[in-house]
Design a protein around this motif. Structure first.
Motif, PDB file in Angstrom:
ATOM      1  N   VAL A 190       0.840  -1.197   0.000  1.00  0.00           N
ATOM      2  CA  VAL A 190       0.000   0.000   0.000  1.00  0.00           C
ATOM      3  C   VAL A 190       0.876   1.248   0.000  1.00  0.00           C
ATOM      4  O   VAL A 190       0.626   2.206  -0.759  1.00  0.00           O
ATOM      5  CB  VAL A 190      -0.944   0.000   1.215  1.00  0.00           C
ATOM      6  CG1 VAL A 190      -1.645   1.354   1.358  1.00  0.00           C
ATOM      7  CG2 VAL A 190      -1.983  -1.104   1.071  1.00  0.00           C
ATOM      8  N   ALA A 191       1.911   1.245   0.830  1.00  0.00           N
ATOM      9  CA  ALA A 191       2.819   2.403   0.881  1.00  0.00           C
ATOM     10  C   ALA A 191       3.548   2.592  -0.438  1.00  0.00           C
ATOM     11  O   ALA A 191       3.737   3.728  -0.899  1.00  0.00           O
ATOM     12  CB  ALA A 191       3.814   2.225   2.035  1.00  0.00           C
ATOM     13  N   VAL A 192       3.959   1.502  -1.049  1.00  0.00           N
ATOM     14  CA  VAL A 192       4.629   1.578  -2.353  1.00  0.00           C
ATOM     15  C   VAL A 192       3.669   2.129  -3.408  1.00  0.00           C
ATOM     16  O   VAL A 192       4.036   2.969  -4.238  1.00  0.00           O
ATOM     17  CB  VAL A 192       5.167   0.196  -2.773  1.00  0.00           C
ATOM     18  CG1 VAL A 192       5.631   0.205  -4.231  1.00  0.00           C
ATOM     19  CG2 VAL A 192       6.325  -0.219  -1.862  1.00  0.00           C
ATOM     20  N   GLY A 193       2.420   1.672  -3.368  1.00  0.00           N
ATOM     21  CA  GLY A 193       1.429   2.181  -4.313  1.00  0.00           C
ATOM     22  C   GLY A 193       1.235   3.678  -4.166  1.00  0.00           C
ATOM     23  O   GLY A 193       1.156   4.402  -5.168  1.00  0.00           O
ATOM     24  N   SER A 194       1.168   4.163  -2.948  1.00  0.00           N
ATOM     25  CA  SER A 194       1.015   5.602  -2.716  1.00  0.00           C
ATOM     26  C   SER A 194       2.228   6.366  -3.240  1.00  0.00           C
ATOM     27  O   SER A 194       2.091   7.432  -3.862  1.00  0.00           O
ATOM     28  CB  SER A 194       0.824   5.884  -1.225  1.00  0.00           C
ATOM     29  OG  SER A 194      -0.425   5.412  -0.769  1.00  0.00           O
TER      30      SER A 194
END
Length: 342
Positions: free
Chosen positions: A319-323
């Motif tokens: 999720v953090a990578v996607g953001s």
């Protein structure tokens, strides 16, 4: 009760779908203009499951009269429209089915809610269920009772997965499938519209189109709608007993699909917050915060590895990578891709 006969040229229905991009595919013989509740169903190439969805609505344990608005979002194939027509023509359900020729998640949902509000002027509450979902028998009654008792602008409920491949039951605990809340009560926000009730006043407060078309092929238009609603002072309530089940096909339980889903959640989170940031300074702070979360998410995933399956543990990191990718312009369009699958 005010009943009007319907056919494809009825003025009220025609007025509700003005423009060349929407057309009526089917309608029931009569429409009760006094109904206060409308169930909206976006449809795309799942006619067999749509029957299960409609049967679950027929099985609702409620004395309340309600209507349905179905939206066929495959203008070329129109596999769902004949199923809708069958239920409407037989008088099993009242309402209509329209074709939204502009493809995309937000286009279909906007068409459903806008048409429901226009055709049913007395309706004050609008529910949504997807065409791959099945409502439990007391779903509609529980959702409406909650809205009446609490005065909430938005009511949400759990969508529980039912996997075609039942060899990995632990996947139900993955955040991609697990409901946000496990209790009944007031909540700060809900994130999805697969099981929701929205009041007419909520739509009126946020204006049209309700679901921002910038999320049309990414998804997350619902998250953006509810986020804007919270910022506008709307109230939210969760009803854990108002269960909907979602049929999850085998291709959505692969590691690759789940990883892409986690990345997309991160992209949506960033896009929603970026849109809400009103100044260059706010956007800069969001950018810095997004990058700062990367090492923290890695640490969190590492801690989860000791108590969770790997695919669950790596979710915070993905999720953090996607953001972070979204901050640099990453723009996946899963709903656009699905439109060209035969």
């Amino acid at each position: 009760m005010t009943l009007i006969p319907t056919d494809l040229s009825a003025s009220r229905i025609s007025d509700a779908v003005r423009g060349s991009n929407r057309e009526i595919a089917a309608s029931s013989r009569v429409i009760d203009l006094s109904v206060g509740v409308v169930v909206c169903i976006p449809c795309f190439r799942r006619p067999d499951h749509l029957r299960l969805t409609l049967d679950s609505l027929l099985g609702q344990r409620t004395s309340r009269s309600f209507a349905v608005v179905m939206v066929e979002n495959d203008a070329a194939g129109r596999a769902s429209a004949p199923v809708a027509a069958e239920y409407l023509a037989a008088g099993k359900l009242q309402g209509l089915c329209l074709v939204e020729k502009r493809q995309g998640n937000c286009q279909a949902i906007n068409a459903a809610f806008e048409t429901a509000q226009a055709v049913f002027p007395a309706a004050t509450r609008f529910l949504m269920i997807d065409d791959d979902e099945i409502a439990s028998p007391d779903w509609l009654e529980l959702m409406i009772r909650t809205a009446e008792a609490t005065g909430a602008d938005v009511v949400g409920g759990p969508v529980l997965p039912v996997f075609d491949d039942d060899s990995q039951p632990w996947l139900a605990r993955h955040p991609a499938f697990c409901p946000t809340y496990d209790y009944t009560g007031a909540v700060p926000l809900i994130y999805g519209c697969g099981n929701c009730l929205i009041t007419r006043t909520a739509f009126e407060r946020l204006g049209s189109p309700a679901f921002d078309l910038r999320f049309n092929f990414l998804g997350g238009g619902d998250c953006d709608f509810f986020y804007r609603g919270r910022n506008a002072g709307m109230t939210f309530h969760w009803t854990a007993e108002a269960v909907i089940t979602e049929t999850v096909p085998q291709n959505r339980t692969s590691l690759g699909w789940i990883a892409r889903r986690s990345l997309r959640i991160g992209v949506i989170n960033y896009r929603v917050r970026s849109k809400a940031a009103q100044s260059a300074g706010a956007r800069a702070r969001l950018f810095a915060l997004t990058l700062g979360r990367l090492p923290l998410s890695l640490m969190r995933s590492a801690r989860l590895m000791t108590s969770s399956k790997g695919v669950v543990a790596i979710h915070p990191m993905l999720v953090a990578v996607g953001s972070a990718l979204a901050a640099f312009g990453y723009d996946p369009k899963p709903y656009e891709a699905s439109k060209i699958v035969s």
